[in-house]
Design an enzyme around this catalytic site. Structure first.
Site, PDB file in Angstrom:
ATOM      1  N   CYS A 230       0.837  -1.221  -0.013  1.00 31.57           N
ATOM      2  CA  CYS A 230       0.045  -0.033  -0.001  1.00 31.57           C
ATOM      3  C   CYS A 230       0.543   1.187  -0.067  1.00 31.57           C
ATOM      4  O   CYS A 230       1.951   1.282   0.621  1.00 31.57           O
ATOM      5  CB  CYS A 230      -1.025  -0.073   1.144  1.00 31.57           C
ATOM      6  SG  CYS A 230      -2.070  -1.071   1.389  1.00 31.57           S
ATOM      7  N   ASP A 231       0.258   2.284  -0.561  1.00 29.20           N
ATOM      8  CA  ASP A 231       0.919   3.489  -0.668  1.00 29.20           C
ATOM      9  C   ASP A 231       0.589   4.386   0.580  1.00 29.20           C
ATOM     10  O   ASP A 231      -0.094   4.009   1.484  1.00 29.20           O
ATOM     11  CB  ASP A 231       0.654   4.301  -1.987  1.00 29.20           C
ATOM     12  CG  ASP A 231      -0.857   4.631  -2.083  1.00 29.20           C
ATOM     13  OD1 ASP A 231      -1.745   4.521  -1.101  1.00 29.20           O
ATOM     14  OD2 ASP A 231      -1.143   4.902  -3.080  1.00 29.20           O
ATOM     15  N   SER A 232       1.045   5.766   0.601  1.00 32.22           N
ATOM     16  CA  SER A 232       0.578   6.342   1.695  1.00 32.22           C
ATOM     17  C   SER A 232      -0.695   6.814   2.157  1.00 32.22           C
ATOM     18  O   SER A 232      -1.174   7.219   3.093  1.00 32.22           O
ATOM     19  CB  SER A 232       1.580   7.724   2.005  1.00 32.22           C
ATOM     20  OG  SER A 232       1.149   8.396   0.637  1.00 32.22           O
ATOM     21  N   TYR A 233      -1.670   6.479   1.057  1.00 29.48           N
ATOM     22  CA  TYR A 233      -3.158   6.612   1.323  1.00 29.48           C
ATOM     23  C   TYR A 233      -3.696   5.694   1.584  1.00 29.48           C
ATOM     24  O   TYR A 233      -5.258   5.270   1.715  1.00 29.48           O
ATOM     25  CB  TYR A 233      -3.570   7.086  -0.376  1.00 29.48           C
ATOM     26  CG  TYR A 233      -2.901   8.539  -0.745  1.00 29.48           C
ATOM     27  CD1 TYR A 233      -3.161   9.714   0.013  1.00 29.48           C
ATOM     28  CD2 TYR A 233      -1.891   8.382  -1.952  1.00 29.48           C
ATOM     29  CE1 TYR A 233      -2.655  10.887  -0.460  1.00 29.48           C
ATOM     30  CE2 TYR A 233      -1.659   9.431  -2.174  1.00 29.48           C
ATOM     31  CZ  TYR A 233      -1.685  10.707  -1.856  1.00 29.48           C
ATOM     32  OH  TYR A 233      -1.368  11.823  -2.119  1.00 29.48           O
TER      33      TYR A 233
ATOM     34  N   HIS B 266      -3.738   2.671  -0.095  1.00 32.80           N
ATOM     35  CA  HIS B 266      -4.407   2.206  -1.586  1.00 32.80           C
ATOM     36  C   HIS B 266      -3.248   1.078  -1.837  1.00 32.80           C
ATOM     37  O   HIS B 266      -2.301   1.431  -1.591  1.00 32.80           O
ATOM     38  CB  HIS B 266      -4.391   3.204  -2.252  1.00 32.80           C
ATOM     39  CG  HIS B 266      -5.770   4.267  -2.073  1.00 32.80           C
ATOM     40  ND1 HIS B 266      -5.710   5.433  -2.577  1.00 32.80           N
ATOM     41  CD2 HIS B 266      -6.561   4.079  -1.185  1.00 32.80           C
ATOM     42  CE1 HIS B 266      -6.837   6.092  -2.099  1.00 32.80           C
ATOM     43  NE2 HIS B 266      -7.326   5.279  -1.375  1.00 32.80           N
TER      44      HIS B 266
END
Length: 134
Positions: free
Chosen positions: A14-17, A19
């Protein structure tokens, strides 16, 4: 023939959002395609040992709804086109609530040791590679 593969989103994907990173979807799709080949009885390791490979030549992916950490995803894989040396698989990644997270058409080609297009040897042409008529 449609094959279902289930995967759980891992935190590092996952990324920083929170997602799933869009590049990770390509890994999910590849995992599901290899699962598809195994379940239809395609002997990829034997194809490799015979000096042939399946190369991805085109990816057309549409991202729709973000997958998130710890979600159980369902990936549907089915062949939609088969030619003399190449084919296309349609793949759908679904979230637990049934929403489509991503949808892709993956075109592949069989090549020989010199990376030249080559017909899949007849002994590897299993029924599941051929798209079903709708």
């Amino acid at each position: 023939m449609k094959v279902i593969t289930n995967l759980k989103v891992r935190p590092y994907e996952c990324d920083s959002y929170n997602h799933v990173n869009n590049a990770v979807y390509l890994n999910y799709l590849e995992t599901a395609r290899m699962d598809f080949l195994e379940k239809i009885g395609f002997k990829y390791d034997e194809l490799f040992n015979a000096g042939y490979y399946l190369f991805v030549t085109h990816v057309d992916i549409h991202y729709k709804v973000s997958a998130k950490m710890h979600e159980e995803l369902e990936i549907q894989t089915k062949p939609v086109k088969m030619g003399a040396v190449s084919g296309t698989m349609h793949q759908i990644i679904k979230k637990p609530d049934g929403q489509i997270s991503a949808e892709a058409d993956i075109t592949w080609a069989c090549v020989n040791k010199e990376a030249k297009p080559s017909k899949i040897p007849q002994e590897f042409m299993v029924e599941g590679l051929i798209p079903e008529k709708e």
